[in-house]
Design a protein around this motif. Structure first.
Motif, PDB file in Angstrom:
ATOM      1  N   GLN A 194      17.467 -35.140 -24.323  1.00 60.65           N
ATOM      2  CA  GLN A 194      18.891 -34.810 -24.336  1.00 60.65           C
ATOM      3  C   GLN A 194      19.041 -33.434 -24.970  1.00 60.65           C
ATOM      4  N   GLY A 195      19.388 -32.446 -24.171  1.00 58.71           N
ATOM      5  CA  GLY A 195      19.583 -31.094 -24.694  1.00 58.71           C
ATOM      6  C   GLY A 195      21.058 -30.817 -24.935  1.00 58.71           C
ATOM      7  N   THR A 212      32.781 -16.853 -19.483  1.00 54.30           N
ATOM      8  CA  THR A 212      32.147 -17.973 -20.205  1.00 54.30           C
ATOM      9  C   THR A 212      30.759 -18.241 -19.614  1.00 54.30           C
ATOM     10  N   VAL A 213      29.782 -18.277 -20.491  1.00 51.92           N
ATOM     11  CA  VAL A 213      28.403 -18.553 -20.080  1.00 51.92           C
ATOM     12  C   VAL A 213      27.922 -19.805 -20.800  1.00 51.92           C
ATOM     13  N   ALA A 214      27.342 -20.741 -20.028  1.00 55.78           N
ATOM     14  CA  ALA A 214      26.751 -21.950 -20.633  1.00 55.78           C
ATOM     15  C   ALA A 214      25.252 -21.710 -20.810  1.00 55.78           C
ATOM     16  N   THR A 215      24.764 -21.792 -22.041  1.00 56.39           N
ATOM     17  CA  THR A 215      23.340 -21.580 -22.318  1.00 56.39           C
ATOM     18  C   THR A 215      22.779 -22.695 -23.182  1.00 56.39           C
ATOM     19  N   SER A 216      21.519 -23.025 -22.954  1.00 49.49           N
ATOM     20  CA  SER A 216      20.857 -24.019 -23.810  1.00 49.49           C
ATOM     21  C   SER A 216      20.073 -23.329 -24.915  1.00 49.49           C
ATOM     22  N   GLU A 335      26.310 -32.298 -24.519  1.00 51.03           N
ATOM     23  CA  GLU A 335      24.948 -32.795 -24.296  1.00 51.03           C
ATOM     24  C   GLU A 335      24.676 -32.913 -22.798  1.00 51.03           C
ATOM     25  N   TYR A 336      23.435 -32.662 -22.442  1.00 47.72           N
ATOM     26  CA  TYR A 336      23.053 -32.820 -21.031  1.00 47.72           C
ATOM     27  C   TYR A 336      21.557 -33.156 -20.969  1.00 47.72           C
ATOM     28  N   PRO A 337      21.155 -33.924 -19.931  1.00 48.53           N
ATOM     29  CA  PRO A 337      19.733 -34.282 -19.811  1.00 48.53           C
ATOM     30  C   PRO A 337      18.943 -33.083 -19.275  1.00 48.53           C
TER      31      PRO A 337
END
Length: 873
Positions: A194-195, A212-216, A335-337
Motif C-alpha cells: 500500500q503506497g 496538480t501533480v500526483a507523485t509517490s 493510499e493506493y496499491p
C-alpha cells in the motif's frame, strides 16, 4: 550381539561416514562405465543449509546413490559460491565490529580479511552436507574464487568482449543503496504494498494558477526538470511555452508535451525526473532534458537536492511532505496499491539510477538456449509448471548488467589510459600491449588504471558445469569429455533465470552442447502455516539440531515424504517424527529376525506356508518396477511412499507375521534365508533415501561381502498378478475376521470355526494354512449353503460363516450389515451416475469405462451377498 532398544542414529552416522570416506566409494575417476554426473548448486560460502537446501541436497543424493547402485560411474561435485554482495556485506559488518571502516582499507587489505572470513566460516556448509549423508566426491570441492575458476571467468569476459557481446555504457539500472552496487533485473524482487500518492501544487509562472501533480516520491521533486502533459489533452493546451516553479526550491522548469502521458491517469500531468525513473529517463532523452541526480549512492540526498542534504531518502520524504503542507503546496494524500522493487540480497528498496556499467547482450545467446528446451534436448521436471516460465524469460530477455561496485569477486579485466580509452585483456601486460598498439605509443611507460568493479556472482556460476572440470581454463580435457554434459541438475525454481537459463547459454556457447539433460525443480519449503521460511520469522529450523534430534535418515525421510515434485511443501516436524518411527520399525524388524536365528531348523522342517514367499517376491518385484518408473519421472516422493508402504505394511505387518514361527516352534532354514534376502532387497531399495540405517541393518543381518552403498541392483523379476490378487484377498479376509472377533470380544487365544461359501475353492487352497493361523481358527471348511447362527462376512460374491464359541448379537450383526448395504448402494449409485453420462462414456478411454463397469458389477455382487445374509438372519 545385543541390539539397542531403538536405533541410535548418531552412532551409525559417524561409523558409516568414516567407513565410506575411508574406502573412497564416492570418489570418481573416468573409466569404462557410463558417467552419471551431478554438480551441486553452489551454496553461499558463508551460509548455512536451510530447509530448501536440505530438500535439494537430499534429492540429489537419492539420484546419485541410486545411479551408483545401477552400474553408473556416479560423480557428484560439491562446492560453494563466493556470493559477492552477501559475503562482502558480512565482511564489512565484521570489520565494523572491529572498529575498521572498509573505506580506510586498500583492496588487497580488504580481500585478505574476506579470505580469512571465508576460511573461518566456509567449512560450515560442507560439514552440514556431510552430516546429511550426501555422497559427494570431496576430492572435487570447487570454489568460484579458486585460481583456475577466477581465470576462467576472466577468460570468458574477454572472449565475449572480443565477440562484441560485452559492452560498457551509461544506462538506467537497478541500484542497491545498502550494498551500493548495481543489480541485474533478476536480482530485484517486487512486492505488492500500500503506497501513498501526494497531490502537489506546481505554480505556473506569471499566473496565480497552478498544476496538480500526483507523485509517490516527493523526495525526488528537487530533481524535476519538466512537467509533461498529452498534446491532445484540452485541459492543458493553453500551457504551450509556459513554465512552472518546482516546489520548495523555486526553480523554473518547462511544461512539455508528449503522447506517452495517459490523460485518464491521475491529473494527466507527470513530473519528469530523469535521474530517478526509467520512463522519465526515456522522455528526458527524447526532449533533451537535463538530468539532476538528487540521491547519493547510499540513498541519502545529494548536494543537487539543495535541501535536507545527507538525510536518508525516506526520512527526507517525511520532512518534504511536512514542508509542502506548511507552504500550502500539498493538496491531499491518498493510499493506493503499488509494486515496489527490493534487492534480493540486502532487502533494501531498489533505486532506478543512471550509471555507467558493463552489460552482456543476451538476445544472441538466448535463442539457442530456448531452442534446447523447446526441442526437448533438455527436459524440465515438472515441465507443465516451469517450461512456460523458462520460455517467457528467454523470449523477453534484456541485456544483463554484469558489473558490481564491490571488491569481493572477479575484478573486471578492463584497463583505462589517461584519455579514457578502455583495453580489455586477461592480464595487465596484455592490456598494456593493446594500449601501445592502439595508441601508437613509442614507449612502454604508459600508465593504465584497472576497472574497480567486479563481475556479478552469476557471471561466474553460469560456467559451473564446465569449470568444475576445468572446461574453460583447460578446454577439451579428458575429464570434461567424460563427465560433460552432466546428467541432471536439481535446483530451486527461484533461480530459473539467474542460473539455469544462463548455464544453458554458456554451455552452448563454449561447449556447443547442453550442460545437462534433465532439470528437476524442487518446490519451495514453507512452514505449516504456508509462510516462506526466513530468519526474521524464526520459522527456519537449524539443520544440525534436527539431525541431532531425529537423525539424518529421519530428516531426509521427513522432507521427502512431504515433497511432491515441483510443488511447495509444508514442513512439519511431525514428518521427521514419522521418519524416526520408521527407523524404529525397521530396527524392530531386525530384532525379530535376529531372534529367529536361534530357531532355525536345518532341513527337518517342511515348508507349509510357501505362499507367503511367492506372494512377497511378486509384491517386491511389483514395487521395484513402480519405483523404477517413478524415478524415471523424477517422482521421488511417490517412490519413497511406495517403498515405505511395502516395508511397513506388506513386510512388517503381513509377511513377517505370516512366516513367524508359533511359540516354541522352529523356523525352516529356507524361510529364514528367504526372509533375510527379502530384508536385504528392501534395504537396498530404501538405501538412496535413508543411507545410514539401511547400511547398518544390512551388515547386522549377516556377514556381507560388500557394503550396501555400492551393491548393484539385480535385474527386476516378474510379478504374478494372480498371486498378488490372492495376497490382497488373504489380507482382506484376515482383517475382516479380526474385526468380527474384536466386535464380539473374542479373546486372541479363543478359537473359531470358519466355513467359506464360494464358487472358486481353488483360489483359497494355497492360503488356507496362513489364514487358519492368522485368525486362530480351529478349522476351515467349505459350504454350499448358508449356515444359521453364524456371523457372516461378505467379500465380493463369497460369504464367510464364522462360528463363535458364544452367543451372537444378531441385532448388532444386522445393524452392521445394513450400514454396509447403505454404503454399497450409495457407491453403486455414484458409479451408475457416471456411466449414464453420455459425454463421459464417449470421451473417456475404453479402459477407464471398463474399470467403472467392473466397479458396477462388483458392487452389485456385494449388495446381493449382503441381502442374502440379512435374509438368513
Amino acid at each position: 550381539m545385543e541390539l539397542s532398544k531403538n536405533f541410535v542414529p548418531s552412532e551409525a552416522e559417524n561409523k558409516w561416514t568414516s567407513i565410506w570416506k575411508g574406502k573412497k566409494y564416492f570418489n570418481s575417476n573416468p573409466d569404462s562405465r557410463k558417467a552419471f554426473t551431478v554438480v551441486i548448486p553452489p551454496p553461499n560460502v558463508t551460509g548455512v543449509l536451510h530447509m530448501g537446501h536440505t530438500l535439494n541436497e537430499t534429492v540429489q543424493d537419492i539420484l546419485v546413490r541410486r545411479a551408483r547402485m545401477s552400474g553408473f560411474n556416479a560423480c557428484w561435485v560439491p562446492g560453494s559460491d563466493h556470493a559477492s554482495i552477501a559475503t562482502e556485506a558480512k565482511v564489512v559488518q565484521m570489520l565494523k565490529e572491529k572498529g575498521i571502516d572498509k573505506n580506510t582499507l586498500s583492496r588487497e587489505e580488504f580481500l585478505k580479511y574476506a579470505f580469512e572470513w571465508k576460511e573461518k566460516y566456509g567449512g560450515i556448509i560442507y560439514n552440514q552436507i556431510e552430516r546429511l549423508g550426501c555422497s559427494v566426491d570431496w576430492d572435487r570441492v570447487t570454489f568460484t574464487m579458486d585460481d583456475h575458476y577466477y581465470k576462467a571467468v576472466i577468460k570468458v569476459f574477454v572472449d565475449l568482449y572480443k565477440k562484441g557481446l560485452v559492452y560498457r555504457g551509461a544506462r538506467m539500472i537497478h541500484w542497491d543503496p545498502a550494498a551500493q552496487t548495481a543489480l541485474s533485473d533478476e536480482e530485484v524482487e517486487y512486492k505488492d504494498i500500500q503506497g501513498k500518492l501526494y497531490h502537489v501544487k506546481y505554480k505556473i509562472v506569471d499566473s496565480d494558477n497552478y498544476l496538480t501533480v500526483a507523485t509517490s516520491r516527493p523526495e525526488t521533486i528537487m530533481g524535476d526538470v519538466a512537467l509533461c502533459v498529452n498534446p491532445t489533452d484540452e485541459r492543458y493546451k493553453h500551457l504551450h511555452g509556459k513554465k512552472v516553479i518546482v516546489p520548495l526550491i523555486n526553480r523554473e522548469i518547462p511544461v512539455i508535451f508528449d503522447e506517452y502521458i495517459d490523460i485518464s491517469f491521475g491529473t494527466g500531468v507527470l513530473k519528469v525526473t530523469p535521474a530517478h525513473d526509467i520512463n522519465d529517463y526515456n522522455i528526458g532523452l527524447k526532449h533533451n532534458l537535463e538530468i539532476i541526480d538528487t540521491l547519493n549512492p547510499n540513498g541519502t540526498l545529494s548536494e543537487a537536492a539543495q535541501i535536507f542534504v545527507g538525510m536518508d531518502r525516506f526520512a527526507a520524504r517525511k520532512k518534504i511532505v511536512e514542508e509542502l503542507a506548511k507552504e500550502n503546496l500539498l493538496i491531499k494524500e491518498e493510499e493506493y496499491p503499488t509494486r515496489l522493487g527490493y534487492s534480493q540480497r540486502s532487502g533494501a528498496v531498489v533505486e532506478p539510477r543512471i550509471s555507467t556499467q558493463w552489460f552482456l547482450k543476451m538476445q544472441e545467446l538466448a535463442e539457442p538456449a530456448l531452442k534446447a528446451v523447446t526441442e526437448g534436448n533438455i527436459k524440465i521436471h515438472p515441465g507443465d509448471k516451469f517450461l512456460a516460465t523458462y520460455k517467457h524469460w528467454l523470449e523477453n530477455v534484456k541485456d544483463w548488467c554484469i558489473s558490481r561496485q564491490l571488491w569481493w569477486g572477479q575484478q573486471i579485466p578492463a584497463w583505462y589510459d589517461d584519455k579514457g580509452n578502455v583495453f580489455v585483456a586477461e592480464t595487465e601486460e596484455e592490456a598494456l600491449q593493446l594500449s601501445i598498439v592502439n595508441s601508437q605509443l613509442t614507449n612502454n611507460n604508459a600508465k593504465l588504471t584497472r576497472d574497480n568493479d567486479v563481475l556479478d556472482t552469476w557471471f561466474s556460476s553460469w560456467l559451473w558445469p564446465m569449470e568444475v572440470f576445468n572446461g574453460i581454463s583447460n578446454p577439451n580435457n579428458e575429464e570434461l569429455k567424460y563427465y560433460y554434459p552432466t546428467s541432471v541438475l536439481v535446483t530451486g525454481q527461484d533461480i530459473i533465470f539467474f542460473w539455469v537459463a544462463r548455464m544453458v547459454m554458456a554451455g552452448l556457447e563454449y561447449e556447443k552442447t547442453i550442460p545437462f539433460h534433465d532439470v528437476y525443480f524442487t518446490g519451495m519449503v514453507r512452514d505449516k502455516q504456508g509462510r516462506k521460511m526466513s530468519k526474521s520469522l524464526g520459522n527456519s529450523p537449524d539443520l544440525l539440531n534436527l539431525i541431532d534430534t531425529y537423525g539424518a535418515d529421519a530428516v531426509r525421510f521427513g522432507i521427502m515424504i512431504s515433497s511432491p515434485a515441483g510443488n511447495d511443501l509444508l514442513f512439519d516436524e511431525a514428518a521427521l517424527e514419522q521418519g524416526r518411527n520408521f527407523n524404529n520399525k525397521l530396527w524392530n524388524a531386525l530384532k525379530l529376525v535376529k531372534m529367529w536365528e536361534e530357531k532355525i531348523d536345518n532341513g527337518q522342517l517342511k515348508i507349509e506356508n510357501d505362499f507367503s514367499i511367492t506372494w512377497f517376491e511378486s509384491r517386491l518385484n511389483e514395487v521395484k518396477n513402480e519405483v523404477a518408473q517413478l524415478h524415471a519421472q523424477f517422482r521421488l516422493s511417490e517412490g519413497l511412499k511406495t517403498i515405505y508402504s511395502l516395508i511397513w505394511d506388506d513386510f512388517c505387518s503381513w509377511y513377517l507375521e505370516w512366516v513367524k514361527p508359533n511359540f516354541g516352534e522352529n523356523i525352516s532354514k529356507e524361510i529364514f534365508d528367504k526372509t533375510v534376502f527379502f530384508f536385504e532387497e528392501l534395504l537396498q531399495l530404501l538405501h538412496p533415501y535413508m543411507p545410514f540405517i539401511t547400511e547398518e541393518i544390512y551388515h547386522l543381518l549377516k556377514e556381507q561381502k560388500e557394503d550396501l552403498c555400492v551393491k548393484q541392483f539385480d535385474s527386476i523379476g516378474n510379478s504374478d498378478k494372480k498371486i498378488l490378487q490372492q495376497g490382497e484377498l488373504l489380507k482382506t479376509i484376515i482383517s475382516s475376521i479380526r474385526d468380527v472377533r474384536n466386535k464380539n470380544n473374542v479373546k486372541p487365544k479363543e478359537t473359531i470355526v470358519l466355513q467359506i461359501q464360494t464358487e472358486n475353492k481353488n483360489s483359497y487352497i494355497s492360503i488356507l494354512s496362513i489364514l487358519q493361523k492368522q485368525i486362530n481358527a480351529e478349522s476351515i471348511g467349505f459350504t454350499d449353503v448358508s449356515i444359521d447362527n453364524n456371523v457372516v462376512v461378505n467379500l465380493e460374491k463369497d460369504k464367510f460363516f464364522i462360528q463363535l464359541n458364544q452367543q451372537i448379537d444378531k441385532e448388532a450383526l444386522k445393524n452392521d450389515l445394513l450400514k454396509d448395504l447403505e454404503y454399497q448402494q450409495k457407491f453403486l449409485d455414484s458409479v451408475l451416475k457416471k456411466l449414464s453420462n453420455e459425454r463421459f462414456v464417449q470421451n473417456a478411454k475404453p479402459e477407464i469405462v471398463a474399470i467403472e463397469k467392473k466397479k458396477q458389477s462388483d458392487a452389485e455382487a456385494r449388495i446381493k451377498t449382503i441381502k442374502e445374509s440379512l435374509a438368513s438372519l
